[in-house]
Enzyme design. Structure first.
Site, PDB file in Angstrom:
ATOM      1  N   ARG A   1       0.837  -1.198   0.000  1.00  0.00           N
ATOM      2  CA  ARG A   1       0.000   0.000   0.000  1.00  0.00           C
ATOM      3  C   ARG A   1       0.866   1.239   0.000  1.00  0.00           C
ATOM      4  O   ARG A   1       1.963   1.257   0.569  1.00  0.00           O
ATOM      5  CB  ARG A   1      -0.905   0.009   1.246  1.00  0.00           C
ATOM      6  CG  ARG A   1      -2.014  -1.012   1.219  1.00  0.00           C
ATOM      7  CD  ARG A   1      -3.085  -0.725   0.173  1.00  0.00           C
ATOM      8  NE  ARG A   1      -3.726   0.551   0.399  1.00  0.00           N
ATOM      9  CZ  ARG A   1      -4.834   0.714   1.138  1.00  0.00           C
ATOM     10  NH1 ARG A   1      -5.372  -0.329   1.735  1.00  0.00           N
ATOM     11  NH2 ARG A   1      -5.380   1.893   1.275  1.00  0.00           N
TER      12      ARG A   1
ATOM     13  N   ARG B   1      -9.676  -7.569   8.949  1.00  0.00           N
ATOM     14  CA  ARG B   1     -10.158  -8.694   8.130  1.00  0.00           C
ATOM     15  C   ARG B   1     -11.541  -9.144   8.585  1.00  0.00           C
ATOM     16  O   ARG B   1     -11.783 -10.332   8.838  1.00  0.00           O
ATOM     17  CB  ARG B   1      -9.160  -9.849   8.185  1.00  0.00           C
ATOM     18  CG  ARG B   1      -7.789  -9.454   7.638  1.00  0.00           C
ATOM     19  CD  ARG B   1      -6.712 -10.444   8.000  1.00  0.00           C
ATOM     20  NE  ARG B   1      -5.393  -9.924   7.608  1.00  0.00           N
ATOM     21  CZ  ARG B   1      -4.245 -10.333   8.118  1.00  0.00           C
ATOM     22  NH1 ARG B   1      -4.232 -11.252   9.048  1.00  0.00           N
ATOM     23  NH2 ARG B   1      -3.097  -9.820   7.697  1.00  0.00           N
TER      24      ARG B   1
ATOM     25  N   LEU C   1       5.507  -2.801  17.952  1.00  0.00           N
ATOM     26  CA  LEU C   1       5.880  -1.413  18.206  1.00  0.00           C
ATOM     27  C   LEU C   1       5.079  -0.803  19.350  1.00  0.00           C
ATOM     28  O   LEU C   1       5.482   0.223  19.901  1.00  0.00           O
ATOM     29  CB  LEU C   1       5.689  -0.584  16.934  1.00  0.00           C
ATOM     30  CG  LEU C   1       6.537  -1.034  15.731  1.00  0.00           C
ATOM     31  CD1 LEU C   1       6.245  -0.157  14.527  1.00  0.00           C
ATOM     32  CD2 LEU C   1       8.022  -0.997  16.067  1.00  0.00           C
TER      33      LEU C   1
ATOM     34  N   GLU D   1       6.121   2.181  21.932  1.00  0.00           N
ATOM     35  CA  GLU D   1       5.331   3.406  22.068  1.00  0.00           C
ATOM     36  C   GLU D   1       4.964   3.659  23.531  1.00  0.00           C
ATOM     37  O   GLU D   1       5.014   4.802  24.006  1.00  0.00           O
ATOM     38  CB  GLU D   1       4.059   3.289  21.210  1.00  0.00           C
ATOM     39  CG  GLU D   1       4.335   3.288  19.712  1.00  0.00           C
ATOM     40  CD  GLU D   1       3.111   2.959  18.887  1.00  0.00           C
ATOM     41  OE1 GLU D   1       3.214   2.909  17.658  1.00  0.00           O
ATOM     42  OE2 GLU D   1       2.024   2.724  19.485  1.00  0.00           O
TER      43      GLU D   1
ATOM     44  N   ASP E   1      42.965 -28.363 -10.687  1.00  0.00           N
ATOM     45  CA  ASP E   1      42.306 -29.226  -9.711  1.00  0.00           C
ATOM     46  C   ASP E   1      41.245 -30.048 -10.453  1.00  0.00           C
ATOM     47  O   ASP E   1      40.833 -29.701 -11.564  1.00  0.00           O
ATOM     48  CB  ASP E   1      41.682 -28.358  -8.613  1.00  0.00           C
ATOM     49  CG  ASP E   1      40.855 -29.162  -7.639  1.00  0.00           C
ATOM     50  OD1 ASP E   1      41.344 -30.205  -7.184  1.00  0.00           O
ATOM     51  OD2 ASP E   1      39.706 -28.761  -7.349  1.00  0.00           O
ATOM     52  N   TYR E   2      40.776 -31.107  -9.832  1.00  0.00           N
ATOM     53  CA  TYR E   2      39.816 -31.984 -10.527  1.00  0.00           C
ATOM     54  C   TYR E   2      38.387 -31.801 -10.004  1.00  0.00           C
ATOM     55  O   TYR E   2      37.566 -31.149 -10.629  1.00  0.00           O
ATOM     56  CB  TYR E   2      40.254 -33.449 -10.417  1.00  0.00           C
ATOM     57  CG  TYR E   2      39.369 -34.365 -11.224  1.00  0.00           C
ATOM     58  CD1 TYR E   2      39.437 -34.375 -12.611  1.00  0.00           C
ATOM     59  CD2 TYR E   2      38.435 -35.204 -10.600  1.00  0.00           C
ATOM     60  CE1 TYR E   2      38.606 -35.195 -13.367  1.00  0.00           C
ATOM     61  CE2 TYR E   2      37.599 -36.027 -11.338  1.00  0.00           C
ATOM     62  CZ  TYR E   2      37.687 -36.018 -12.726  1.00  0.00           C
ATOM     63  OH  TYR E   2      36.852 -36.819 -13.470  1.00  0.00           O
ATOM     64  N   ASP E   3      38.070 -32.373  -8.828  1.00  0.00           N
ATOM     65  CA  ASP E   3      36.692 -32.345  -8.321  1.00  0.00           C
ATOM     66  C   ASP E   3      36.255 -30.918  -7.996  1.00  0.00           C
ATOM     67  O   ASP E   3      36.931 -30.190  -7.272  1.00  0.00           O
ATOM     68  CB  ASP E   3      36.581 -33.212  -7.065  1.00  0.00           C
ATOM     69  CG  ASP E   3      36.736 -34.689  -7.377  1.00  0.00           C
ATOM     70  OD1 ASP E   3      35.821 -35.266  -7.977  1.00  0.00           O
ATOM     71  OD2 ASP E   3      37.798 -35.248  -7.032  1.00  0.00           O
TER      72      ASP E   3
END
Length: 731
Positions: free
Chosen positions: A10, A315, A380, A384, A502-504
């Site tokens: 909003r 709601r 909050l 307050e 290097d390999y792996d």
């Protein structure tokens, strides 16, 4: 000119329309987010993008354009409208039926519907389409809250260089909860599009990092998650309040008048205050039951104490919220009926919102503030209340599952499910000495006065800029086009080149079982091509056994160092064993590794001729991290007086002779020879010794984004293969 763009569900203004004239007017919203960001938004040079609060069906095309023009001119806001269907499926649906209950640890209340998820994705995309035209190079985009968790990645895909921050204003749940979400990977990837993610508490940060590691496989090191070539920071920014607004409120005529009215109504009674919006996460029924229990056990407080229960509507169209309101009213009625008298009502229930003036007046007069949230991102209200207490009196009773408890540790902390504990805290609070109240409150007030909402906003933006600077310093080491071009040119001019590979994890990706990670035809072609030019020497330098490397590269004219340098095979020579001490140490180390293997599902031991390796790639990440630390401690206590060392590789811990490493092995090739092009590459801690011995003129490359002595980074083994193909002239 670079600007900050705030994006939230909003806008920070409420839009009003005169029904007669049709003209629009705007009222600034009151709340933590709107108040906090307005301090930087009002300084200019920023935009705010969000839903207008209106529906498409109610705003004609010409009205929508006029509304956008006015909001841009007067508030620097970019509004857009949602259809009623999108609002219902996106906000009332997925946001409040899936995300909200799950993130607040109410999985039994969460409902998952594919059509609502599709609406969530669609609305996040709509936010991006509205935002996109306003993004310019150098802009900072700060996205807010759970409604927009897919948006950061959408921005990243279109604007890869954008600076993106995200702040979650609700809790982030533990991995065990997050894994219940059917679209968990999509949400996590959406969030990982950010450069900086902000949370109220360290617990939420820890939960996010755990989910990123377990669900997405991202590694975490030194405060950063590594997502491909990007480093992402997750950090703590506890949101504050407009402290001065509440602390200085008693000097305004409106609050003075409201306070006088409250004092008259209370008539000297002790007052407990409770302020919340209607929600099942707030623990309101538990609060009422605890107060009733307190009255049952302390008849001496009858007609002397009252609970002011303020519940803001929320709601109202949702059935479970209607049921919650019904339960609250029944509990209030039952408590007042059992304990009330003709001149005393124990609970005063207000199902409405209070103005700032009336609420502050109650803060100033209430003896106790009772916060029993079952789960709260911050809370909050607690801050307050403290800010409004100019004389430092008053008692804060605070749920230990509210985010604010991490800053307000001097409060009376309670378990919101422990009704007896809450009743006892009420009794303790009412009896608390005034000097004790002042001592505790003064400490908390100093803390929240410093870290107020404006400091929170500026702190986040400052940290976002710091993260960006760190990312740039690291990206300067990436194997970018300009570096790659110079490297190719230097190679073309060279007469004698050497490659340490290097390999792996470097030439091939990791597999669950090491024996499965065999070279493919493309890799063999690349290595063969690198061996061909005049003077080239190609050394595969690996932790593998000699027999593995010979099997992998049969017929390819490479040179090899196996077992991290325990064995060396140079051109035209047989395998030569390094000068090693006895391997009798294995008999003391093997039982320790076996013990940890038994306790760590998915781990296994690989025995090499001169080392023992404990693999944990297939283990649950957090358990593995715990076990690795424990195993190191156990091994260090055994090997501290031995010539044995630990190699902390990529999901493997290897025990070997400390006088052998890749750097010492590489020195065998570098000693006495002059190479005009040196290339060294590896992916884990064992390769750091190699990077340490090659000269500064070498092209040393780390596969992955972790910290390294190497000069450059590439994203992964596939990216490295692209580089090698160019060097081998196969691309």
């Amino acid at each position: 000119m670079a600007k900050i763009i705030y994006v939230s569900n909003r806008l920070p203004v409420t839009i009003n329309r005169n029904p007669e004239s049709g003209e629009y007017s705007f009222t600034r919203s009151i709340g933590g987010l709107a108040t906090g960001l307005s301090s930087v938004h009002n300084e200019g040079g920023s935009l705010w993008v969000g839903w207008s609060g209106l529906h498409e069906e109610d705003v004609s095309g010409s009205d929508a354009e006029e509304l956008k023009r006015l909001l841009m001119r007067e508030e620097s806001c970019v509004p857009f409208q949602l259809s009623r269907k999108d609002f219902e499926d996106f906000y009332l649906g997925f946001c409040n039926e899936a995300i909200w209950p799950l993130f607040h640890y109410f999985p039994n209340r969460a409902h998952y519907h594919t059509d609502q998820w599709e609406a969530y994705f669609r609305v996040n995309r709509l936010f991006f389409e509205e935002l996109k035209p306003y993004i310019e190079p150098g802009d900072t985009i700060w996205v807010h809250d759970y409604q927009l968790m897919l948006l950061p990645q959408m921005i990243r895909e279109k604007f890869p260089e954008a600076l993106v921050g995200f702040f979650l204003h609700i809790p982030f749940p533990s991995y065990e909860i997050m894994r219940l979400m059917p679209w968990r990977e999509e949400i996590m990837e959406g969030l990982m599009g950010s450069d900086l993610l902000g949370f109220h508490t360290y617990d939420y940060v820890r939960h996010f990092i755990s989910s990123a590691r377990r669900l997405l496989g991202y590694e975490f090191s030194l405060g950063y998650l590594t997502a491909g070539q990007r480093l992402v920071r997750a950090d703590v920014f506890p949101m504050g309040i407009d402290y001065e607004k509440y602390n200085q409120a008693d000097s305004t005529p409106e609050v003075i008048s409201a306070h006088a009215e409250v004092k008259r109504e209370l008539s000297g009674k002790r007052t407990i205050l409770s302020v919340d919006r209607l929600d099942y996460t707030k623990g309101i029924p538990e609060r009422i039951k605890s107060f009733a229990l307190f009255l049952d056990q302390h008849p001496e407080y009858h007609e002397k104490v009252e609970l002011f229960l303020i519940v803001a509507p929320s709601r109202t169209e949702v059935e479970e919220y209607q049921d919650l309101l019904k339960e609250i009213r029944e509990l209030v009625s039952a408590t007042n009926g059992r304990h009330g008298s003709l001149g005393w009502t124990p609970i005063h229930f207000f199902y409405r919102s209070f103005s700032f003036e009336d609420l502050t007046a109650l803060y100033m007069e209430a003896d106790l503030l009772l916060v029993t949230a079952l789960r709260d991102g911050m809370n909050l209200i607690a801050k307050e209340y403290l800010a409004a207490r100019r004389d430092d009196t008053g008692v804060l009773i605070l749920s230990e599952t509210a985010g604010a408890v991490h800053e307000l540790g001097e409060s009376l902390m309670i378990n919101p499910n422990d009704l007896q504990g809450i009743a006892d805290a009420i009794d303790t609070g009412l009896k608390m000495d005034v000097e004790d109240q002042k001592r505790q409150n003064s400490i908390m007030k100093r803390r929240i006065s410093r870290y107020n909402v404006r400091f929170w906003a500026r702190d986040f933006v400052r940290k976002l800029e710091e993260v960006h600077e760190y990312q740039r310093s690291q990206s300067a080491r990436n194997m970018i086009d300009s570096v790659e071009s110079k490297m190719l040119a230097d190679y073309e001019k060279s007469r004698k080149a050497i490659f340490f590979l290097d390999y792996d994890g470097t030439l091939v990706g990791f597999r669950d079982k090491p024996e499965k990670a065999r070279p493919d035809a493309e890799l063999l072609d690349i290595v063969s091509a690198l061996c061909s030019p005049r003077g080239n020497r190609v050394v595969v330098i690996s932790g593998r056994e000699p027999k593995d490397l010979e099997s992998f590269f049969s017929g390819v004219p490479i040179e090899m160092a196996a077992g991290h340098g325990s064995w060396v095979k140079m051109k035209g020579r047989e395998w030569e064993k390094a000068e090693l001490f006895s391997t009798e140490w294995k008999e003391g180390i093997r039982p320790i590794l076996e013990s940890y293997t038994d306790r760590t599902p998915g781990s296994f031991i690989e025995e090499k001729e001169f080392s023992l390796a404990w693999h944990y790639r297939r283990c649950e990440p957090d358990l593995a991290a715990l076990r690795v630390g424990e195993l190191k401690d156990s091994l260090y206590s055994v090997i501290e007086n031995m010539n044995i060392g630990l190699l902390d590789g990529n999901k493997v811990l290897e025990v070997k002779d400390s006088f052998v490493n890749k750097g010492i092995a590489a020195s065998e090739w570098l000693r006495g020879e002059e190479f005009d092009f040196i290339f060294a590459v590896g992916d884990d801690y064992t390769d750091e010794d190699l990077f340490d011995v090659v000269p500064d003129t070498a092209y040393s490359i780390k596969v992955g984004m972790t910290l390294s002595k190497a000069k450059y980074h590439v994203k992964g083994w596939r990216s490295l293969r692209g580089v090698l193909k160019k060097l081998a002239r196969l691309d």
